[in-house]
Motif scaffolding. Structure first.
Motif, PDB file in Angstrom:
ATOM      1  N   VAL A   1      36.520  51.109  46.645  1.00  0.00           N
ATOM      2  CA  VAL A   1      37.847  50.700  46.334  1.00  0.00           C
ATOM      3  C   VAL A   1      38.689  50.138  47.286  1.00  0.00           C
ATOM      4  O   VAL A   1      38.501  50.344  48.745  1.00  0.00           O
ATOM      5  N   ARG A   2      39.600  49.300  46.980  1.00  0.00           N
ATOM      6  CA  ARG A   2      40.575  48.687  47.823  1.00  0.00           C
ATOM      7  C   ARG A   2      41.156  49.732  48.497  1.00  0.00           C
ATOM      8  O   ARG A   2      42.218  50.217  47.953  1.00  0.00           O
ATOM      9  N   ASP A   3      41.280  49.928  49.966  1.00  0.00           N
ATOM     10  CA  ASP A   3      41.794  51.173  50.671  1.00  0.00           C
ATOM     11  C   ASP A   3      42.566  50.349  51.832  1.00  0.00           C
ATOM     12  O   ASP A   3      42.281  50.073  52.645  1.00  0.00           O
TER      13      ASP A   3
ATOM     14  N   SER B   1      44.933  42.363  48.112  1.00  0.00           N
ATOM     15  CA  SER B   1      45.462  42.998  46.815  1.00  0.00           C
ATOM     16  C   SER B   1      46.527  41.784  46.194  1.00  0.00           C
ATOM     17  O   SER B   1      47.258  41.501  46.893  1.00  0.00           O
ATOM     18  N   PRO B   2      46.690  41.757  44.741  1.00  0.00           N
ATOM     19  CA  PRO B   2      46.018  42.413  43.839  1.00  0.00           C
ATOM     20  C   PRO B   2      44.653  41.545  43.465  1.00  0.00           C
ATOM     21  O   PRO B   2      43.914  41.962  42.494  1.00  0.00           O
TER      22      PRO B   2
ATOM     23  N   HIS C   1      41.882  41.379  44.774  1.00  0.00           N
ATOM     24  CA  HIS C   1      40.561  42.307  44.705  1.00  0.00           C
ATOM     25  C   HIS C   1      40.372  43.132  43.668  1.00  0.00           C
ATOM     26  O   HIS C   1      39.158  43.134  43.101  1.00  0.00           O
ATOM     27  N   GLU C   2      41.529  43.763  43.203  1.00  0.00           N
ATOM     28  CA  GLU C   2      41.259  44.531  41.952  1.00  0.00           C
ATOM     29  C   GLU C   2      40.991  43.905  40.647  1.00  0.00           C
ATOM     30  O   GLU C   2      40.367  44.292  39.944  1.00  0.00           O
ATOM     31  N   GLN C   3      41.735  42.594  40.635  1.00  0.00           N
ATOM     32  CA  GLN C   3      41.367  41.721  39.586  1.00  0.00           C
ATOM     33  C   GLN C   3      39.936  41.470  39.334  1.00  0.00           C
ATOM     34  O   GLN C   3      39.484  41.555  38.066  1.00  0.00           O
TER      35      GLN C   3
ATOM     36  N   GLY D   1      37.530  43.339  40.398  1.00  0.00           N
ATOM     37  CA  GLY D   1      37.118  44.451  40.160  1.00  0.00           C
ATOM     38  C   GLY D   1      36.853  44.904  38.682  1.00  0.00           C
ATOM     39  O   GLY D   1      36.051  45.872  38.006  1.00  0.00           O
ATOM     40  N   LYS D   2      37.873  44.338  37.850  1.00  0.00           N
ATOM     41  CA  LYS D   2      37.879  44.676  36.480  1.00  0.00           C
ATOM     42  C   LYS D   2      36.946  43.649  35.580  1.00  0.00           C
ATOM     43  O   LYS D   2      36.807  43.731  34.383  1.00  0.00           O
TER      44      LYS D   2
ATOM     45  N   HIS E   1      36.316  44.328  52.625  1.00  0.00           N
ATOM     46  CA  HIS E   1      36.927  44.509  51.262  1.00  0.00           C
ATOM     47  C   HIS E   1      36.377  43.192  50.368  1.00  0.00           C
ATOM     48  O   HIS E   1      36.665  42.799  49.307  1.00  0.00           O
TER      49      HIS E   1
END
Length: 289
Positions: A129-131, A162-163, A165-167, A169-170, A208
Motif C-alpha cells: 500500500v502507498r504509505d 500518488s495518485p 501509484h494507486e492508479q 494498483g487498480k 513504492h
C-alpha cells in the motif's frame, strides 16, 4: 580473507567512487523513483559476490522449494558464511546514499540473495500500500548481463508517487488474476523503463516504485540491500510495524531469510549496527526470542 580483501578494495576505490548521488542523479531518483548506478563493483568484487552467492544457493536448493510464479529462492546474507555480501550493508557506497535520501537516522534492514527460474516476476511495489509514513529504498544488482527480454528489472517511472501509484494498483494484471473471464495485462503490456545492466551495475529504487521483470533463463541471480528511515512519530511507527507484519510471511516461505544471531550479536561492538538492530527488533523486523 574476504573481509580483509573487501576493506583493501574499498581503500583503493575511495578516491575514484562517488559515494553520494550527484544533484542530477538525486533529482532523477526523486522524480522517477529509481536510478541505475554503473560500475559500482569491480571484477574482484564480482568474483567474490558470485562465490558467496553460489554457496548460499547450494544451501537454499537443499533447504526449500522454489516459490510463487517467480520460482524463487531467497536467503539472507547477514550470516558469517557470506562476509562480503554481509559487509555491503555497512559499505560507504550504499550507506552514504541511504543517508542522503533517508536522512541521518536511517536503518540498514537486509542484505539478501535471490534466485529466479521463471521468465516472469509480476508487477509489484515492495510494500503493498502507498504509505506516506514509510520511506525506504532498495539497491538491487544482477550477477549476469540483463536486457529487456532477458530478465532486466522493469520500472514504471513516477509510480512511487500518488495518485499514479494507486492508479497502477487498480490495473488487472494477468499474473494476479484467478478469474479466467478477464485476460488482464501481462508484464510486457505495461510501458516501462528497462534497467539493462552488466555485473557491477546497481539499480536503486524507492520501495513504492512498481517493478517487474520478463524473460531470462533459469537461476537468474539477484542480490539486494535495503534501508528505511527510522520512524520519528507514532504514525511512522505504526507504518513500520505494519510493514514488518506484511513481510513476516516471507520468512514462512523462505526460512533462510531470517537474520543470523551472529550478525545481531555483532552490534555489541558496532554502535551503528546496534542502533539498527534495536530498531529492527522494536518494529518486528527481527523477532526477539
Amino acid at each position: 580473507y574476504h573481509r580483509d580483501l573487501h576493506l583493501s578494495i574499498r581503500r583503493q576505490r575511495q578516491m575514484c567512487i562517488r559515494d553520494r548521488l550527484s544533484a542530477n542523479q538525486e533529482q532523477i531518483f526523486n522524480d522517477f523513483g529509481f536510478i541505475v548506478l554503473r560500475k559500482i563493483f569491480d571484477q574482484k568484487e564480482i568474483s567474490i559476490i558470485n562465490s558467496e552467492f553460489n554457496s548460499g544457493l547450494n544451501i537454499a536448493e537443499k533447504s526449500m522449494s522454489r516459490a510463487h510464479i517467480r520460482k524463487q529462492l531467497n536467503w539472507s546474507n547477514l550470516k558469517p558464511e557470506y562476509p562480503f555480501l554481509s559487509a555491503l550493508l555497512e559499505d560507504d557506497r550504499f550507506t552514504s546514499i541511504a543517508k542522503q535520501i533517508l536522512g541521518d537516522d536511517f536503518i540498514g534492514s537486509y542484505s539478501n540473495s535471490n534466485s529466479f527460474s521463471s521468465k516472469v516476476t509480476e508487477w509489484h511495489p515492495d510494500i503493498s500500500v502507498r504509505d506516506y509514513d514509510w520511506k525506504g529504498i532498495k539497491f538491487g544488482f544482477y550477477l549476469e548481463n540483463t536486457s529487456g527480454s532477458t530478465g532486466a528489472l522493469r520500472l514504471i517511472p513516477g509510480s512511487h508517487k500518488s495518485p499514479f501509484h494507486e492508479q497502477i494498483g487498480k490495473l488487472k494484471f494477468k499474473e494476479n488474476i484467478v478469474d479466467d473471464k478477464h485476460e488482464g495485462f501481462t508484464v510486457p503490456d505495461i510501458p516501462a523503463f528497462y534497467a539493462e545492466s552488466e555485473p557491477g551495475d546497481v539499480v536503486l529504487f524507492d520501495n513504492h516504485t512498481w517493478h517487474a521483470s520478463w524473460g531470462g533463463g533459469d537461476n537468474r541471480k539477484l542480490c539486494s540491500i535495503g534501508y528505511f528511515a527510522n520512524p520519528k512519530n507514532k504514525d511512522q511507527e505504526n507504518s513500520a510495524t505494519k510493514i514488518s507484519q506484511e513481510l513476516s510471511g516471507v520468512a514462512e516461505k523462505f526460512p533462510l531469510t531470517i537474520i543470523s544471531d551472529n550478525w545481531i550479536d555483532g552490534g555489541k561492538d558496532n554502535p551503528e549496527r546496534k542502533r539498527w538492530v534495536e530498531s529492527l527488533i522494536k518494529y518486528g523486523f527481527i523477532k526477539n526470542n
